[in-house]
Enzyme design. Sequence first.
Site, PDB file in Angstrom:
ATOM      1  NE  ARG A 240     -37.948 -93.285 -95.131  1.00 43.26           N
ATOM      2  CZ  ARG A 240     -38.514 -93.432 -93.941  1.00 43.26           C
ATOM      3  NH1 ARG A 240     -39.546 -92.655 -93.622  1.00 43.26           N
ATOM      4  NH2 ARG A 240     -38.082 -94.328 -93.080  1.00 43.26           N
ATOM      5  CD  GLU A 269     -36.663 -85.801 -94.236  1.00 40.84           C
ATOM      6  OE1 GLU A 269     -36.485 -86.446 -93.183  1.00 40.84           O
ATOM      7  OE2 GLU A 269     -37.588 -86.025 -95.033  1.00 40.84           O
ATOM      8  CG  HIS A 288     -38.971 -87.442 -91.029  1.00 41.42           C
ATOM      9  ND1 HIS A 288     -38.100 -87.935 -91.964  1.00 41.42           N
ATOM     10  CD2 HIS A 288     -39.782 -88.486 -90.693  1.00 41.42           C
ATOM     11  CE1 HIS A 288     -38.367 -89.213 -92.195  1.00 41.42           C
ATOM     12  NE2 HIS A 288     -39.387 -89.563 -91.433  1.00 41.42           N
TER      13      HIS A 288
END
Length: 328
Positions: A240, A269, A288
Amino acid sequence: MSSDQTADPDIVVLREGTEGLSMASYAEALRERLPDRTVALARTPAEERDLVPRARVVTGITLDADLLERADRLELFACTFAGTDHVPTDALRDHGVTVTNAGGIHAPGIAEQSIANMLVFARDLHEGFRRKGNGEWRHFQSREFTDSTVTVVGLGSIGQAVVQRLEGFEVETIGIRYTPEKGGPTDEVLGFDDDDVHAAFARSDYVVLACPLNDLTRGMVGEAELATLPPEAVVVNAARGGLVDTDALVSALQTESVRGAALDVTDPEPLPPDHVLWDLENCLITPHTGGHTPKHWDRLADIVATNVAALDEGGELENAVVTPDADG
């Protein structure tokens, strides 16, 4: 309405997909594993309103509270994400519903990508890619991955998959986990306290972040930790974005106090197009995608099918994150 949606369904697959994958493929994977059960795919909001209140198991990204109130048969909500922060877990628990997640299904892909990123830096392949783009046949000095020290932060399914795939590379491994006294698959296991983290980082050529984001781990790689890393170290964030202090990482990369970073996740993000990280040659970025795999639904369907059997037998459910008996 199709024949599988006329009777009360055992399992309802919600319409919203993930990672560009078809929910129809997910429903079919469940039917293959549960041929004696009724698996219904809710393709529209109207079908969700009709099917969810009649289902025993619902699976998807999340479940609307108004549908939950009418779901008297519901025993299990199987979230298709590993994280469940977006799921109304309290309401589901109060309703007597167990919540499971997709933890573990992304581990092989994330582990492979993490190792690939380390090898890119070990062999300086990104410099080779850059010179190819410029049409340059010009040699450069590479390194070796052999004899490196790799610290893996988090020894859950992803961290274990990374360590498993490091076997054969002739590297030393340090694992960091919440309960170091339990040991682990790495050569050495340390805890999350500051002294342990800095002791591991001081000896690391590569740090792979594979732990959850929570109050303990948020910003755990900050200015102090980056200062402890050797100048040749590379940070690989496969978990993360919030685990890393972005401003501190930018500064470390710009001043070359660390050699590089490979980020599959960022904070913020998505990463804004004008963000400075895009311009740093010693920072690899992927959007991602570490966990993306065509085996996504097969692995998740295996978990859900196993849990449907466990519901019948009164057994423990795999990947349970909310259990009414334990939490209620």
